[in-house]
Design an enzyme around this catalytic site. Sequence first.
Site, PDB file in Angstrom:
ATOM      1  N   HIS A 242       0.811  -1.218   0.000  1.00  0.00           N
ATOM      2  CA  HIS A 242       0.000   0.000   0.000  1.00  0.00           C
ATOM      3  C   HIS A 242       0.846   1.271   0.000  1.00  0.00           C
ATOM      4  CE1 HIS A 242      -3.363  -2.621   0.631  1.00  0.00           C
ATOM      5  NE2 HIS A 242      -4.206  -1.620   0.706  1.00  0.00           N
TER       6      HIS A 242
ATOM      7  N   SER B 201      -0.101  -0.887  -6.198  1.00  0.00           N
ATOM      8  CA  SER B 201       0.031  -2.076  -7.039  1.00  0.00           C
ATOM      9  C   SER B 201       0.780  -1.754  -8.325  1.00  0.00           C
ATOM     10  CB  SER B 201      -1.350  -2.631  -7.394  1.00  0.00           C
ATOM     11  OG  SER B 201      -2.044  -3.033  -6.239  1.00  0.00           O
TER      12      SER B 201
ATOM     13  N   LYS C 292     -14.154  -8.250  -9.274  1.00  0.00           N
ATOM     14  CA  LYS C 292     -13.268  -9.044 -10.134  1.00  0.00           C
ATOM     15  C   LYS C 292     -12.603 -10.165  -9.341  1.00  0.00           C
ATOM     16  CE  LYS C 292     -10.110  -8.279 -13.964  1.00  0.00           C
ATOM     17  NZ  LYS C 292      -9.474  -7.247 -14.809  1.00  0.00           N
ATOM     18  N   ASP C 293     -12.132  -9.842  -8.139  1.00  0.00           N
ATOM     19  CA  ASP C 293     -11.535 -10.867  -7.284  1.00  0.00           C
ATOM     20  C   ASP C 293     -12.569 -11.907  -6.871  1.00  0.00           C
ATOM     21  OD1 ASP C 293      -9.025  -9.756  -7.390  1.00  0.00           O
ATOM     22  OD2 ASP C 293      -9.270  -8.581  -5.552  1.00  0.00           O
TER      23      ASP C 293
ATOM     24  N   GLU D 264       5.929 -34.060  -1.575  1.00  0.00           N
ATOM     25  CA  GLU D 264       4.712 -33.571  -2.220  1.00  0.00           C
ATOM     26  C   GLU D 264       5.071 -32.854  -3.518  1.00  0.00           C
ATOM     27  OE1 GLU D 264       1.922 -34.791  -1.522  1.00  0.00           O
ATOM     28  OE2 GLU D 264       0.860 -33.535  -0.093  1.00  0.00           O
TER      29      GLU D 264
END
Length: 430
Positions: free
Chosen positions: A219, A223, A247-248, A291
């Site tokens: 922040h 972004s 959108k997320d 894994e």
Amino acid sequence: MSFPWAKEYTPTNPVMRFFDEKLPLPRLVYNAVGAGYPVPRNLSYFWNFGVLAGFFLVLQIVTGVVLAMHYAANAQVAFATTEHIMRDVNWGWMMRYAHANGASFFFIVVYLHIFRGFFYSSYKAPREMIWLLGVVIFLLMMATAFMGYVLPWGQMSFWGAKVITGLFGAIPLVGEPIQVWLLGGFAPDNAALNRFFSLHFLLPFVIAGVVILHIWALHIPGSSNPTGVEVKQESDTLPFHPYYTAKDGFGLGVALILYFALVFFLPNTLGHPDNYIEANPLSTPAHIVPEWYFWPFYAILRAFTVDFLFIPAKLMGVIAMFGSILIWFILPWLDKSPVRSGHYRPLFRKFFYALLVCMAVLFYCGGAPAEEPFVMLSQIATAYYFLHFLVIIPIVSQIEKPEPLPYSITEAVLGSDDKAVLGKNAKTAA
């Protein structure tokens, strides 16, 4: 990130105003994920993976706490309590499958998040701290996942713990004491199981703390975006809510469809069948593998098969395995190109695709037996992996001629914004 056009939060409800004055949590949420947080208007679905990673972290913590209520970290009964959860605890099977497959989805979205960062150079100034904290999160994830894999106390759990902790024994002088300290003895047993359970329970909360720092660091500069061009004007941004929450939300919906399809219909696809056999120190599995999300680094470890001078092959493999992640810490200073986005770096883009092929080979070879041709392929891919970061990226960043960048984010999106065109013309005239 503060812009002069960002809205200030002024609660109208008396109760909210009271809470905001005494504890400014409403203001914090508004400025962090609400209309008070402007973000670039051209973010694609590749910017969804951070939110998805946060969701799966919360899912892992919630399901992990529930599972811990029914699990006993004792080598005599650990396997039995795991089966008890699956067979006798109400919805226990779902909790375990949700937790196990949630770990896989957590790594999937984080890998996509990392490689998006590679392509768009999200590690460049002024976002170096965001990147460094992200690498710390990834290392903590790997440690947490390894310890969680040990807890069911199946064959792969036991032998995976023995092999991975045995790597520390390759370190000269201090390696064996470190290995004994990690296990609490000379082989995986009660002491190791208790330690790994405690750390597996604790580390997700440490990860959550580092995630908060990661978001805080994000922040400050704001972004990044697909063009790599910084925000210049109000028309370059949109408020995070409602545009990117919607959108997320759509991206999360798609991810959950895939996730629940795996949980309900293919829950054991990403696991190893040998882990449904109780741990037996006297019976070594024919093929020990970790894994799937560890496979590329396991392939790098096994790529070193010959001693070099006084350095044993095992030690070189351990150094290379850890170095393959630690090298990401210096990536912001290896790439000196003034252009961020791979869309405008044609030569960089070709080598990035080569890196994707290299990682695909490492993933495949890490899960394959330690025999030819997989060992040779691992060696070739490992050599390219380190060449890419240590040699190719620094050279390409110096010799590459980038394509022309748009003046602003708005111009890249709309192509005919008056402010963007006027600003560009003024810049050209100057």
